[in-house]
Design a protein around this motif. Structure first.
Motif, short mmCIF file in Angstrom:
data_model
loop_
_atom_site.label_atom_id
_atom_site.label_comp_id
_atom_site.label_asym_id
_atom_site.label_seq_id
_atom_site.Cartn_x
_atom_site.Cartn_y
_atom_site.Cartn_z
N THR A 12 -7.30 -9.51 -0.19
CA THR A 12 -7.66 -9.94 1.16
C THR A 12 -7.25 -11.37 1.48
N ARG A 13 -6.63 -12.06 0.53
CA ARG A 13 -6.16 -13.43 0.77
C ARG A 13 -4.82 -13.62 0.06
N GLY A 14 -4.06 -14.60 0.52
CA GLY A 14 -2.85 -15.02 -0.18
C GLY A 14 -1.83 -13.93 -0.38
N ILE A 15 -1.27 -13.86 -1.57
CA ILE A 15 -0.25 -12.86 -1.87
C ILE A 15 -0.81 -11.45 -1.70
N GLY A 16 -2.04 -11.22 -2.14
CA GLY A 16 -2.63 -9.89 -2.01
C GLY A 16 -2.71 -9.43 -0.57
N ALA A 17 -3.07 -10.35 0.33
CA ALA A 17 -3.15 -10.00 1.74
C ALA A 17 -1.77 -9.67 2.31
N ALA A 18 -0.77 -10.43 1.91
CA ALA A 18 0.60 -10.15 2.37
C ALA A 18 1.08 -8.80 1.86
N VAL A 19 0.74 -8.48 0.61
CA VAL A 19 1.09 -7.17 0.07
C VAL A 19 0.39 -6.07 0.86
N ALA A 20 -0.89 -6.27 1.18
CA ALA A 20 -1.63 -5.27 1.93
C ALA A 20 -0.99 -5.01 3.28
N ARG A 21 -0.62 -6.06 3.98
CA ARG A 21 0.02 -5.88 5.28
C ARG A 21 1.34 -5.15 5.15
N ARG A 22 2.13 -5.52 4.16
CA ARG A 22 3.44 -4.88 3.98
C ARG A 22 3.28 -3.39 3.65
N LEU A 23 2.36 -3.08 2.76
CA LEU A 23 2.19 -1.68 2.37
C LEU A 23 1.60 -0.86 3.51
N ALA A 24 0.68 -1.44 4.26
CA ALA A 24 0.13 -0.73 5.42
C ALA A 24 1.24 -0.38 6.40
N ALA A 25 2.14 -1.34 6.63
CA ALA A 25 3.26 -1.11 7.55
C ALA A 25 4.20 -0.04 7.02
N GLU A 26 4.23 0.14 5.69
CA GLU A 26 5.13 1.13 5.09
C GLU A 26 4.44 2.47 4.85
N GLY A 27 3.20 2.62 5.33
CA GLY A 27 2.56 3.93 5.29
C GLY A 27 1.56 4.17 4.20
N HIS A 28 1.09 3.10 3.53
CA HIS A 28 0.08 3.26 2.48
C HIS A 28 -1.32 3.17 3.08
N ASP A 29 -2.25 3.96 2.54
CA ASP A 29 -3.67 3.70 2.71
C ASP A 29 -4.11 2.79 1.57
N LEU A 30 -5.20 2.04 1.80
CA LEU A 30 -5.50 0.93 0.89
C LEU A 30 -6.95 0.88 0.45
N VAL A 31 -7.13 0.43 -0.78
CA VAL A 31 -8.42 -0.03 -1.29
C VAL A 31 -8.22 -1.48 -1.68
N LEU A 32 -8.97 -2.39 -1.06
CA LEU A 32 -8.78 -3.82 -1.28
C LEU A 32 -9.98 -4.41 -1.99
N VAL A 48 -4.93 -4.34 8.62
CA VAL A 48 -4.20 -3.19 8.08
C VAL A 48 -4.53 -1.92 8.86
N GLU A 49 -5.76 -1.82 9.38
CA GLU A 49 -6.08 -0.65 10.21
C GLU A 49 -5.28 -0.65 11.50
N SER A 50 -4.97 -1.84 12.02
CA SER A 50 -4.14 -1.91 13.22
C SER A 50 -2.72 -1.43 12.95
N LEU A 51 -2.33 -1.40 11.68
CA LEU A 51 -1.00 -0.92 11.29
C LEU A 51 -1.03 0.56 10.91
N GLY A 52 -2.19 1.20 11.06
CA GLY A 52 -2.29 2.64 10.83
C GLY A 52 -2.85 3.04 9.50
N ALA A 53 -3.25 2.08 8.66
CA ALA A 53 -3.78 2.39 7.34
C ALA A 53 -5.28 2.62 7.39
N SER A 54 -5.76 3.50 6.55
CA SER A 54 -7.19 3.52 6.26
C SER A 54 -7.44 2.47 5.18
N CYS A 55 -8.64 1.89 5.17
CA CYS A 55 -8.89 0.77 4.27
C CYS A 55 -10.33 0.77 3.81
N ARG A 56 -10.52 0.71 2.50
CA ARG A 56 -11.84 0.48 1.92
C ARG A 56 -11.86 -0.92 1.32
#
Length: 243
Positions: A12-32, A48-56
């Motif tokens: 949810t911060r830093g590199i992890g947050a950037a990875v989450a945004r990138r993966l959400a944009a590429e079609g991944h659902d996420l657990v953060l 990430v939900e605004s990019l179409g991902a489900s997120c826990r």
């Protein structure tokens, strides 16, 4: 085609947050997973939900067995994991090793190495066949970071060994294990270690003349998780601007 489910520690911060945004944009659902910053976690879920991902979101202390169990338990409720990004980490202190308190050294190694090993062990057990574990290392693992955080560098060198050995162990299940080693990246990790000016101070010494962006690391992580990297395992990809 179902969306792949990917877990990101420190997501949810830093590199992890950037990875989450990138993966959400590429079609991944996420657990953060995250440690304590509730506001950052809430903002990240909305992003990430605004990019179409489900997120826990899972608040968990990865230095405890209970925290790791909670994180992977929530992930199991969401579905079968296709990917895990083993990202949580911190330097906590900047200075020569002789001036680094013993308790800080223990905390840094516990989070950056011991917890990383335990998360990786659980990831390989939980990943679907053909899944991918990405371990976030650091360019410090090979430079040693003298005068700044030798203790952190030593922990990250252990992560590189983890990537190599575990990749061989997991290969017969079709699971790939890939490392990504960022160099100096412009995130809050420096301010969290009480040296907010570090990025500006050291960036000019890099061959590219600047620090990296979290999004540049995220792109390499996304590649490592993708089918384009289907023959990449047991190696650590350096994202360090030539250092």
């Amino acid at each position: 085609m179902p969306r792949p489910l990917t877990l990101i520690t420190g997501g949810t911060r830093g590199i992890g947050a950037a990875v989450a945004r990138r993966l959400a944009a590429e079609g991944h659902d996420l657990v953060l997973g995250y440690a304590r910053d509730e506001d950052a976690a809430t903002r990240m879920r909305a992003a990430v939900e605004s990019l179409g991902a489900s997120c826990r979101l899972v608040r968990a202390d990865l230095t405890s067995d209970e925290g790791i169990d909670a994180l992977f338990g929530e992930a199991a409720e969401a579905g079968r994991l296709a990917g895990v990004v083993n990202n949580a980490g911190a330097t906590l202190h900047i200075g020569p090793l002789t001036q680094t308190p013993s308790d800080v050294i223990r905390r840094v190694i516990d989070l950056n190495l011991t917890s990383a090993v335990l998360v990786a062990r659980r990831a390989v057990a939980e990943l679907a066949e053909g899944g991918v574990l990405v371990n976030i290392s650091s360019g410090a693992a090979t430079t040693g970071s003298p005068g700044e955080y030798v203790h952190y560098a030593a922990a990250k060198a252990g992560v590189d060994a983890l990537t190599k050995g575990l990749a061989i162990e997991a290969a017969d299940r079709g699971i790939r294990v890939v490392g990504v080693a960022p160099g100096t990246i412009d995130t809050d990790i420096h301010a969290d270690a009480s040296d907010a000016g570090r990025v500006a101070r050291v960036a000019a010494s890099h061959p590219l003349g600047r620090a990296g962006r979290a999004e540049e690391v995220a792109g390499v992580v996304a590649f490592a998780l993708s089918s384009d990297a289907s023959y990449v395992t047991g190696t650590t990809i350096r994202v360090a601007g030539g250092r």
